[in-house]
Design a protein around this motif. Structure first.
Motif, PDB file in Angstrom:
ATOM      1  N   GLY A  48      60.590   1.564 -33.353  1.00  0.00           N
ATOM      2  CA  GLY A  48      60.997   2.090 -32.059  1.00  0.00           C
ATOM      3  C   GLY A  48      60.580   3.525 -31.794  1.00  0.00           C
ATOM      4  O   GLY A  48      60.039   4.225 -32.661  1.00  0.00           O
ATOM      5  N   GLN A  49      60.863   3.948 -30.589  1.00  0.00           N
ATOM      6  CA  GLN A  49      60.520   5.285 -30.087  1.00  0.00           C
ATOM      7  C   GLN A  49      61.097   6.377 -30.972  1.00  0.00           C
ATOM      8  O   GLN A  49      62.261   6.329 -31.381  1.00  0.00           O
ATOM      9  CB  GLN A  49      61.062   5.422 -28.669  1.00  0.00           C
ATOM     10  N   ALA A  50      60.263   7.381 -31.263  1.00  0.00           N
ATOM     11  CA  ALA A  50      60.682   8.558 -32.024  1.00  0.00           C
ATOM     12  C   ALA A  50      61.159   8.204 -33.424  1.00  0.00           C
ATOM     13  O   ALA A  50      61.955   8.924 -34.019  1.00  0.00           O
ATOM     14  CB  ALA A  50      61.758   9.347 -31.278  1.00  0.00           C
ATOM     15  N   ASN A  51      60.646   7.114 -33.967  1.00  0.00           N
ATOM     16  CA  ASN A  51      60.989   6.689 -35.325  1.00  0.00           C
ATOM     17  C   ASN A  51      59.727   6.542 -36.159  1.00  0.00           C
ATOM     18  O   ASN A  51      58.651   6.217 -35.638  1.00  0.00           O
ATOM     19  CB  ASN A  51      61.732   5.357 -35.299  1.00  0.00           C
ATOM     20  N   ASP A  52      59.875   6.738 -37.467  1.00  0.00           N
ATOM     21  CA  ASP A  52      58.754   6.550 -38.377  1.00  0.00           C
ATOM     22  C   ASP A  52      58.874   5.182 -39.061  1.00  0.00           C
ATOM     23  O   ASP A  52      59.666   4.332 -38.641  1.00  0.00           O
ATOM     24  CB  ASP A  52      58.681   7.693 -39.389  1.00  0.00           C
ATOM     25  N   HIS A  53      58.119   4.979 -40.130  1.00  0.00           N
ATOM     26  CA  HIS A  53      58.069   3.662 -40.774  1.00  0.00           C
ATOM     27  C   HIS A  53      59.384   3.258 -41.424  1.00  0.00           C
ATOM     28  O   HIS A  53      59.597   2.076 -41.721  1.00  0.00           O
ATOM     29  CB  HIS A  53      56.941   3.624 -41.809  1.00  0.00           C
TER      30      HIS A  53
ATOM     31  N   LEU B 179      74.467   6.643 -29.739  1.00  0.00           N
ATOM     32  CA  LEU B 179      73.282   5.876 -30.096  1.00  0.00           C
ATOM     33  C   LEU B 179      73.605   4.864 -31.190  1.00  0.00           C
ATOM     34  O   LEU B 179      73.152   3.710 -31.140  1.00  0.00           O
ATOM     35  CB  LEU B 179      72.181   6.825 -30.564  1.00  0.00           C
ATOM     36  N   LEU B 180      74.410   5.284 -32.154  1.00  0.00           N
ATOM     37  CA  LEU B 180      74.806   4.384 -33.237  1.00  0.00           C
ATOM     38  C   LEU B 180      75.529   3.154 -32.685  1.00  0.00           C
ATOM     39  O   LEU B 180      75.277   2.013 -33.114  1.00  0.00           O
ATOM     40  CB  LEU B 180      75.702   5.137 -34.215  1.00  0.00           C
ATOM     41  N   GLU B 181      76.399   3.364 -31.713  1.00  0.00           N
ATOM     42  CA  GLU B 181      77.152   2.259 -31.123  1.00  0.00           C
ATOM     43  C   GLU B 181      76.268   1.363 -30.255  1.00  0.00           C
ATOM     44  O   GLU B 181      76.572   0.176 -30.073  1.00  0.00           O
ATOM     45  CB  GLU B 181      78.307   2.806 -30.294  1.00  0.00           C
ATOM     46  N   LEU B 182      75.185   1.899 -29.727  1.00  0.00           N
ATOM     47  CA  LEU B 182      74.246   1.079 -28.972  1.00  0.00           C
ATOM     48  C   LEU B 182      73.386   0.230 -29.901  1.00  0.00           C
ATOM     49  O   LEU B 182      72.936  -0.862 -29.524  1.00  0.00           O
ATOM     50  CB  LEU B 182      73.347   1.965 -28.110  1.00  0.00           C
ATOM     51  N   MET B 183      73.177   0.719 -31.102  1.00  0.00           N
ATOM     52  CA  MET B 183      72.354   0.003 -32.064  1.00  0.00           C
ATOM     53  C   MET B 183      73.123  -1.097 -32.793  1.00  0.00           C
ATOM     54  O   MET B 183      72.597  -2.194 -33.007  1.00  0.00           O
ATOM     55  CB  MET B 183      71.783   0.990 -33.090  1.00  0.00           C
ATOM     56  N   TYR B 184      74.369  -0.795 -33.181  1.00  0.00           N
ATOM     57  CA  TYR B 184      75.125  -1.683 -34.060  1.00  0.00           C
ATOM     58  C   TYR B 184      76.532  -1.920 -33.516  1.00  0.00           C
ATOM     59  O   TYR B 184      77.067  -1.083 -32.793  1.00  0.00           O
ATOM     60  CB  TYR B 184      75.243  -1.071 -35.463  1.00  0.00           C
ATOM     61  N   THR B 185      77.137  -3.023 -33.946  1.00  0.00           N
ATOM     62  CA  THR B 185      78.521  -3.293 -33.571  1.00  0.00           C
ATOM     63  C   THR B 185      79.455  -2.374 -34.360  1.00  0.00           C
ATOM     64  O   THR B 185      79.114  -1.911 -35.457  1.00  0.00           O
ATOM     65  CB  THR B 185      78.902  -4.750 -33.864  1.00  0.00           C
TER      66      THR B 185
ATOM     67  N   ASN C 176      68.465   4.088 -40.271  1.00  0.00           N
ATOM     68  CA  ASN C 176      67.068   4.489 -40.102  1.00  0.00           C
ATOM     69  C   ASN C 176      66.499   4.212 -38.715  1.00  0.00           C
ATOM     70  O   ASN C 176      65.304   4.365 -38.500  1.00  0.00           O
ATOM     71  CB  ASN C 176      66.209   3.763 -41.147  1.00  0.00           C
ATOM     72  N   THR C 177      67.357   3.818 -37.775  1.00  0.00           N
ATOM     73  CA  THR C 177      66.880   3.518 -36.426  1.00  0.00           C
ATOM     74  C   THR C 177      67.292   4.582 -35.417  1.00  0.00           C
ATOM     75  O   THR C 177      67.127   4.374 -34.210  1.00  0.00           O
ATOM     76  CB  THR C 177      67.430   2.156 -35.968  1.00  0.00           C
ATOM     77  N   LEU C 178      67.802   5.709 -35.876  1.00  0.00           N
ATOM     78  CA  LEU C 178      68.336   6.727 -34.968  1.00  0.00           C
ATOM     79  C   LEU C 178      67.350   7.851 -34.682  1.00  0.00           C
ATOM     80  O   LEU C 178      67.714   8.845 -34.062  1.00  0.00           O
ATOM     81  CB  LEU C 178      69.635   7.310 -35.538  1.00  0.00           C
ATOM     82  N   GLY C 179      66.106   7.695 -35.109  1.00  0.00           N
ATOM     83  CA  GLY C 179      65.099   8.700 -34.823  1.00  0.00           C
ATOM     84  C   GLY C 179      64.721   9.525 -36.041  1.00  0.00           C
ATOM     85  O   GLY C 179      65.515   9.692 -36.969  1.00  0.00           O
TER      86      GLY C 179
ATOM     87  N   ARG D  29      73.241  -6.258 -30.877  1.00  0.00           N
ATOM     88  CA  ARG D  29      72.933  -5.089 -30.060  1.00  0.00           C
ATOM     89  C   ARG D  29      71.463  -4.733 -30.280  1.00  0.00           C
ATOM     90  O   ARG D  29      70.662  -5.596 -30.617  1.00  0.00           O
ATOM     91  CB  ARG D  29      73.897  -3.947 -30.383  1.00  0.00           C
ATOM     92  N   HIS D  30      71.096  -3.485 -30.056  1.00  0.00           N
ATOM     93  CA  HIS D  30      69.668  -3.176 -30.063  1.00  0.00           C
ATOM     94  C   HIS D  30      69.029  -3.394 -31.435  1.00  0.00           C
ATOM     95  O   HIS D  30      67.905  -3.896 -31.531  1.00  0.00           O
ATOM     96  CB  HIS D  30      69.432  -1.738 -29.594  1.00  0.00           C
ATOM     97  N   ALA D  31      69.713  -3.044 -32.496  1.00  0.00           N
ATOM     98  CA  ALA D  31      69.174  -3.237 -33.846  1.00  0.00           C
ATOM     99  C   ALA D  31      69.592  -4.589 -34.412  1.00  0.00           C
ATOM    100  O   ALA D  31      69.946  -4.707 -35.584  1.00  0.00           O
ATOM    101  CB  ALA D  31      69.611  -2.102 -34.767  1.00  0.00           C
ATOM    102  N   HIS D  32      69.513  -5.612 -33.592  1.00  0.00           N
ATOM    103  CA  HIS D  32      69.900  -6.961 -34.034  1.00  0.00           C
ATOM    104  C   HIS D  32      69.090  -7.395 -35.248  1.00  0.00           C
ATOM    105  O   HIS D  32      69.579  -8.139 -36.098  1.00  0.00           O
ATOM    106  CB  HIS D  32      69.684  -7.964 -32.895  1.00  0.00           C
ATOM    107  N   PHE D  33      67.828  -6.962 -35.333  1.00  0.00           N
ATOM    108  CA  PHE D  33      66.932  -7.376 -36.418  1.00  0.00           C
ATOM    109  C   PHE D  33      67.428  -6.909 -37.781  1.00  0.00           C
ATOM    110  O   PHE D  33      67.081  -7.486 -38.809  1.00  0.00           O
ATOM    111  CB  PHE D  33      65.524  -6.850 -36.169  1.00  0.00           C
TER     112      PHE D  33
END
Length: 259
Positions: free
Chosen positions: A28-33, A150-156, A168-171, A238-242
Motif C-alpha cells: 500500500g501507499q507510503a509503505n515498504d516491502h 488508521l489502526l482501527e481502519l486496518m484491523y478489527t 507493518n501496514t501503517l506506513g 477491514r482494509h488489512a483483510h489479507f
C-alpha cells in the motif's frame, strides 16, 4: 542488497523469497516491502515471491521530484522484473499496490499471468471515496490519535487487542515529507477507469466487507469493469483483510493463482 535502476536513475530495492513461478506482491501507499511480512510465507512455499520498496520508501531512492504516480510505480516494478530476468509473473496488489497492478496489467499484458486486486479502487472520478468522517480521523493533529484511527481502519478491535505489533501496514516512518506527499498525490491521482476493460489477464478481486478506508463498493466496480473478473468478499474484513483474515484470503488467492 539487490537493487534495480529505473529509467530516471532511481534505485529500487527488492527481495526474493521462495521457489516456483514468480509472484509479484505489491503493498500500500507510503509503505515498504514489510507490508507483506506477516503473510509472505503463505505464498513463498509455492511461488518465487518478489517484494519491493516503492521509490520514496525503505531502502529505495527518494527523489524530491514530481516522479510519483501509480503508473510511474508500475514502470519501476517492471524494471525490477527486468533486473530479475522475469518476463511474466502473477501480480497480487493490495490497496495502492492494486492500483499499480492495474496499470501493469493494462499497459503490459504480456508481463502478467494472473492478477489479484485486493482492497483497491479504480480511482477518481469513478471510484467510491472514503467518507469525510474517515478523512477527518486521519487528519488529526495528534499523531497518536491519527495512528489509532488508521489502526482501527486496518484491523478489527478484537484483532488489535490480541496483537502487540509491530503493525507493518501503517506506513514507513522513515519517509521524508516530500516522498509522503508524493505517494499521497500518486494514489489520489489514480484513474484507471478507461484502461480496465483492456485487462486480459484472469483477475480476482478481493475485499473486506467492512472496509471503509477503501470502501467495499470499489470491489464491485472493479469486478464489473475488468472482463471476466471474479469477486470475493471477506466477511468482517477491514482494509488489512489479507493479514487479519489470512486463513481465508491466502488460500483463496493461492487457489486462484494455481489454476
Amino acid at each position: 542488497m539487490p537493487f534495480a535502476l529505473t529509467d530516471d536513475g532511481v534505485d529500487i530495492h527488492y527481495e526474493v523469497h521462495g521457489g516456483g513461478p514468480p509472484l509479484l506482491l505489491l503493498g500500500g501507499q507510503a509503505n515498504d516491502h514489510h507490508w507483506w511480512d506477516e503473510v509472505r510465507a503463505d505464498f513463498a512455499a509455492a511461488f518465487t515471491t518478489v517484494v519491493l520498496d516503492y521509490r520514496g520508501t525503505g531502502d529505495s531512492g527518494r527523489p524530491d521530484t514530481d516522479s510519483y504516480s501509480t503508473r510511474g510505480f508500475a514502470d519501476d516494478v517492471l524494471r525490477v522484473l527486468d533486473h530479475l530476468g522475469v518476463d511474466r509473473a502473477h501480480v497480487y496488489g493490495t490497496s495502492m499496490g492494486g492500483r499499480v497492478a492495474q496499470w501493469i496489467a493494462a499497459d503490459h499484458p504480456e508481463r502478467v499471468d494472473r492478477l489479484v486486486l485486493g482492497c483497491t479502487s479504480p480511482g477518481k472520478p469513478h471510484g467510491v471515496e472514503r467518507s469525510a468522517e474517515v478523512r477527518r480521523s486521519l487528519a488529526q493533529v495528534d499523531k497518536a490519535a491519527s495512528r489509532r484511527a488508521l489502526l482501527e481502519l486496518m484491523y478489527t478491535p478484537a484483532w488489535v487487542a490480541g496483537h502487540t505489533g509491530p503493525f507493518n501496514t501503517l506506513g514507513d516512518p522513515t519517509m521524508p515529507p516530500h516522498a509522503r506527499r508524493g505517494h499521497l498525490l500518486a494514489s489520489g491521482g489514480h484513474n484507471s477507469w478507461d484502461a480496465l476493460p483492456s485487462i486480459g489477464a484472469p483477475t480476482l478481486v478481493v475485499h473486506g466487507t467492512d472496509d471503509v478506508f477503501n470502501p467495499t463498493a470499489n470491489a464491485h466496480l472493479l469486478a464489473g469493469r475488468v472482463p471476466g473478473a471474479e469477486l470475493h468478499l471477506v466477511p468482517g474484513g477491514r482494509h488489512a483483510h489479507f493479514e487479519e483474515f489470512r486463513d481465508v484470503a491466502s488460500p483463496l488467492v493461492l487457489e486462484f493463482l494455481s489454476r
